[in-house]
Design a protein around this motif. Structure first.
Motif, short mmCIF file in Angstrom:
data_model
loop_
_atom_site.label_atom_id
_atom_site.label_comp_id
_atom_site.label_asym_id
_atom_site.label_seq_id
_atom_site.Cartn_x
_atom_site.Cartn_y
_atom_site.Cartn_z
N GLN A 250 14.55 13.41 61.67
CA GLN A 250 14.20 12.66 62.88
C GLN A 250 15.46 12.03 63.48
N ASN A 251 15.39 11.75 64.80
CA ASN A 251 16.57 11.27 65.51
C ASN A 251 16.22 10.09 66.41
N ILE A 252 17.00 9.02 66.30
CA ILE A 252 16.84 7.86 67.17
C ILE A 252 17.58 8.11 68.47
N ASP B 140 14.81 5.24 73.51
CA ASP B 140 13.67 4.70 72.76
C ASP B 140 13.97 3.31 72.20
N TYR C 162 10.94 0.91 70.38
CA TYR C 162 11.10 0.62 68.96
C TYR C 162 11.09 -0.88 68.68
N GLN D 93 10.34 3.33 59.62
CA GLN D 93 10.26 4.74 60.03
C GLN D 93 8.82 5.22 60.18
N GLU E 257 7.04 3.95 63.54
CA GLU E 257 7.56 4.31 64.85
C GLU E 257 7.26 5.77 65.20
N ILE F 212 8.95 8.69 66.36
CA ILE F 212 10.34 9.16 66.44
C ILE F 212 10.36 10.67 66.65
N LEU G 266 16.78 10.59 58.67
CA LEU G 266 16.90 9.95 59.97
C LEU G 266 18.37 9.83 60.38
#
Length: 426
Positions: free
Chosen positions: A255-257, A261, A266, A272, A275, A277, A326
């Protein structure tokens, strides 16, 4: 609230033969107002409503109020008439079909073309019509029939042709009364939510300016806070440059922030599993792992770009994350503490107005603001003993739980009402 009982009571009229179909134009006089020019607006006098005022009220927000003189109101009202209690104003342009129910007979005027004015006859109850405009069946009608171009429109002729199904006037009043009570509950919960958030904001200001200090379990005072630069407290960890196009809702191993977002959705205490994501597409995962480091508990992820000062440098603390799953992407920095902090404390410290003001002063740019690592490193942070950090985090987390609980009540009540509207207006 006995939801099941109330739903049953409201469904009963649907089985009777008293419901009949009409066109709205047969039940209400639908018109607009006389023209008011902008130079005729005043700072006090008779309230003058625009689309933006109706939208703001619908969303529970404030809007800059506009007025016209009493003399102009009387002159225009002699031509077009005066709105009265239980009349409706409905938006005809932009965000169309949003209703406002007139709740008294006080003087009020409104912008022509932008708003439609509906006055019900003795077969239609205004508060019932208000609830109809909120119902899914009306929203679907709008989607099929509105004139779309650069701006959508809901015209007087469309309003007159709008189909509506009615029970007896007495049953309309009963339905409207109950739905209004649900609206009132939502309003009260929304006010409670606002007050809790406002209280949290105030108490955070007092905590991080050290007007409020916590004590140790034995009653003794904690050591004085130490002022340090961000540079002395954190190391920078690599991020990636993936754009939205390289992210997906399809589940992958990573997963990537995304910085956008951080701006919009967030929690500052980032868990994790809580959220929503996006995932990195499979084709990018292998090369990404060699170019960026994984997020770990305690990391601070900072958005380094924004179109406004409110979001520039906005940060989240990673509270709970599965190892190796992440990363943080385009326009983000990861700051990893050199020494241990109490879980959750840093997320609140970066929310604190004093920290935010420092960030905003360092932002650069015109249409898009940015902030460099070098500038961020100069930010000064006041840091208490780790045991006091823990007490601060636990106290603020307890407030967040209350705020989240009220928000859940609001959403559940809105969902309950949506179900009622779906069942009643079919």
């Amino acid at each position: 609230m006995n939801s099941a009982k109330n739903i049953t009571e409201l469904k009963l009229p649907r089985s009777s033969d008293k419901w009949a179909k009409y066109k709205l134009g047969a039940l209400a006089e639908i018109r607009s107002a006389s023209r008011v020019h902008k130079e005729q607006w005043t700072e006090y006098g008779v309230p003058f409503f625009r689309t933006s005022d109706v939208i703001a009220i619908h969303k529970g927000k404030q809007n800059n109020k506009i007025f016209i003189s009493k003399e102009l109101f009387e002159k225009l009202s002699n031509k077009s008439g005066k709105v009265k209690k239980d009349d409706l104003l409905v938006t005809g342009g932009g965000s169309i079909g949003v209703p406002y129910l007139i709740n008294n007979n006080e003087p009020l005027y409104f912008k022509d073309a932008d708003l439609l004015w509906l006055s019900c006859n003795d077969m239609l109850y205004g508060p019932y019509l208000y609830q109809f405009f909120l119902a899914p069946i009306f929203r679907r009608y709008l989607a099929k029939t509105n004139h779309t171009g650069t701006i959508s429109h809901y015209t007087i002729e469309q309003a007159k042709a709008t189909p509506i199904t009615l029970p007896s006037l007495k049953e309309q009043q009963k339905i409207a009364e109950f739905l209004t009570s649900v609206d009132k509950k939502i309003s009260l919960l929304t006010e409670k939510h606002f007050l809790l958030k406002d209280y949290k904001k105030g108490v955070m200001q007092q905590i991080f300016s050290q007007q409020i200090r916590f004590k140790d379990d034995d009653g003794s005072a904690f050591p004085e806070w130490e002022e340090k630069t961000l540079r002395s407290l954190f190391d920078w960890i690599r991020t990636n440059n993936l754009s939205r196009e390289k992210l997906s809702d399809n589940v992958t191993a990573l997963q990537n922030i995304h910085y956008g977002d951080i701006h919009t959705k967030y929690h500052s205490q980032f868990v994790q599993t809580r959220e929503n994501i996006p995932y990195v597409v499979d084709a990018e995962i292998d090369k990404l792992v060699s170019q960026a480091d994984f997020c770990k508990n305690g990391d601070i992820v900072i958005a380094d770009a924004s179109e406004d000062y409110a979001d520039i440098g906005k940060a989240i603390e990673i509270i709970n994350v599965k190892e190796g799953t992440l990363v943080a992407g385009l326009h983000t920095y990861i700051a990893r503490p050199k020494n241990k902090f109490a879980s959750g404390f840093l997320g609140y410290l970066f929310q604190f107005n004093g920290t935010r003001r420092q960030v905003q002063k360092l932002a650069q740019g015109v249409s898009v603001l940015g902030i460099s690592k070098g500038n961020i490193e100069t930010i000064k942070l006041s840091v208490p003993h780790i045991d006091e950090q823990q007490k601060i985090a636990e106290f603020l987390q307890s407030l967040d739980k209350k705020i989240d609980a009220v928000n859940d009540q609001i959403e559940q009540t809105k969902l309950f009402k949506k179900g009622l509207l779906q069942q009643m207006f079919v």
